[in-house]
Design a protein around this motif. Structure first.
Motif, PDB file in Angstrom:
ATOM      1  N   ASP A  32     -45.827  -9.101 -26.021  1.00  0.00           N
ATOM      2  CA  ASP A  32     -45.342  -7.992 -25.222  1.00  0.00           C
ATOM      3  C   ASP A  32     -45.753  -6.628 -25.756  1.00  0.00           C
ATOM      4  OD1 ASP A  32     -43.902  -8.222 -27.494  1.00  0.00           O
ATOM      5  OD2 ASP A  32     -41.928  -7.869 -26.581  1.00  0.00           O
ATOM      6  N   ASP A  34     -48.366  -3.388 -26.495  1.00  0.00           N
ATOM      7  CA  ASP A  34     -49.376  -2.714 -25.688  1.00  0.00           C
ATOM      8  C   ASP A  34     -50.727  -2.651 -26.374  1.00  0.00           C
ATOM      9  OD1 ASP A  34     -47.516  -2.243 -23.708  1.00  0.00           O
ATOM     10  OD2 ASP A  34     -46.866  -0.349 -24.591  1.00  0.00           O
ATOM     11  N   ASN A  35     -50.760  -2.703 -27.702  1.00  0.00           N
ATOM     12  CA  ASN A  35     -52.011  -2.568 -28.442  1.00  0.00           C
ATOM     13  C   ASN A  35     -52.113  -3.670 -29.491  1.00  0.00           C
ATOM     14  OD1 ASN A  35     -52.961   0.213 -27.440  1.00  0.00           O
ATOM     15  ND2 ASN A  35     -50.875   0.642 -28.142  1.00  0.00           N
ATOM     16  N   VAL A  51     -53.297  -6.373 -22.555  1.00  0.00           N
ATOM     17  CA  VAL A  51     -52.989  -5.331 -23.535  1.00  0.00           C
ATOM     18  C   VAL A  51     -53.721  -4.059 -23.120  1.00  0.00           C
ATOM     19  CG1 VAL A  51     -52.656  -6.990 -25.398  1.00  0.00           C
ATOM     20  CG2 VAL A  51     -54.899  -5.974 -25.042  1.00  0.00           C
ATOM     21  N   GLU A  52     -53.299  -2.949 -23.736  1.00  0.00           N
ATOM     22  CA  GLU A  52     -53.942  -1.675 -23.410  1.00  0.00           C
ATOM     23  C   GLU A  52     -55.194  -1.452 -24.247  1.00  0.00           C
ATOM     24  OE1 GLU A  52     -51.242   1.551 -23.657  1.00  0.00           O
ATOM     25  OE2 GLU A  52     -49.968   0.865 -22.010  1.00  0.00           O
TER      26      GLU A  52
END
Length: 315
Positions: A32, A34-35, A51-52
């Motif tokens: 969960d 983002d990076n 993912v970002e």
């Protein structure tokens, strides 16, 4: 170039994340997050995962899921079996787009990317040029050094101008003795480092020599500020010490932006400033010695002549 500029921001963010406690060697982010930021090991985006950003310093990056923003591998290859929606960078590696993989942005890599059968590459490839980045870093460092010197000398000059305004006038008067000023300036500029090194050879003189060596920066900065005072007073004779310093400082800092000429300007200002300080100090010491000499005792005033006797009265 757009890809390099955008990815450079991602690298900065990644370094901040590493300093804040990013995953260590071989560590992997949770589903969960983002990076994904990895120091060494392998950065992997599993199938179905989104993912970002993905940044790995040392090791390969494998993408089976989706990367929405930048994908950066500083030292390692990149394998795309999923989707990279933005730019991909392999500074010291190769990008391979496998069957079913897709890169929608640009690729910046040292080697030409490999697009296998069934892979899709929508952007453009730009060769990674380490020399260009090192040149940009050197320019940035030079500008940062110029800014640091400018701010430090500005604060030092303003402080000295406020604390010792009469010293500025004394330095300006002493600067007219050109020969002595240049001679003393060169003696201090060249002689102080030599004296510091000679003192450090002996065990007893080691602390003093080390202290002198560390103080050279401040000594030369004071000389540079004094040189700016002298230059400003040459331009505006009737100006206050603060205004004169600001004028001279501004001229010297603008000239410092010019290669080679800036170094000559620093050398000239420092030599003149140090020499003028020494000459002004010698003048002040001679004046103090003269004031302290005993003056000859003054002779007591002569007694007034006796008044003449009164004239005799007639009979």
């Amino acid at each position: 170039m757009r890809a390099i500029t955008r990815v450079s921001l991602v690298i900065v963010v990644a370094l901040l994340a590493l300093g804040a406690g990013a995953p260590a060697a071989g560590a992997q982010a949770d589903d969960d997050v983002d990076n994904i930021v990895v120091l060494t090991g392998r950065a992997e985006v599993r199938e179905g995962e989104t993912v970002e950003n993905v940044v790995i310093a040392d090791g390969p990056a494998i993408v089976d899921g989706t990367v929405e923003d930048a994908l950066v591998a500083l030292h390692g290859d990149v394998l795309i079996r999923g989707t990279a929606e933005d730019d991909v960078v392999a500074a010291d590696g190769r990008v391979t787009i496998a069957d079913g993989g897709r890169v929608e942005g640009d690729i910046v890599s040292r080697h030409r990317p490999v697009v296998q059968s069934g892979g899709t590459f929508d952007g453009s490839w730009e060769r990674w040029n380490p020399r260009a980045w090192s040149g940009a870093a050197s320019i940035f460092g030079w500008l940062a050094l110029w800014l640091a010197v400018s701010i430090s000398t500005l604060l030092l000059g303003l402080l000295l101008g406020l604390l010792a305004p009469r010293a500025a006038a004394a330095v300006d008067e002493a600067s007219h003795e050109t020969g002595q000023v240049i001679l003393w300036g060169l003696v201090l500029l060249i002689g102080l480092p030599i004296v510091a090194v000679v003192l450090m050879v002996t065990l007893l003189g080691l602390p003093l020599g080390l202290g002198l060596l560390l103080a050279l920066g401040l000594i030369y900065a004071v000389g540079y500020v004094a040189g700016a005072w002298v230059l400003g007073r040459r331009i505006m004779r009737e100006s206050s010490p603060i205004v004169a310093f600001l004028i001279g400082w501004l001229i010297l800092r603008v000239v410092a932006l010019i290669p080679f000429l800036g170094g000559l300007a620093w050398l000239a200002a420092t030599v003149v400033g140090l020499g003028a300080l020494v000459v002004a100090g010698r003048r002040a010491r001679r004046a103090a010695v003269v004031d302290q000499r005993p003056r000859p005792a003054e002779a007591p005033p002569a007694a007034p002549p006796p008044s003449p006797p009164p004239a005799p009265t007639p009979p």
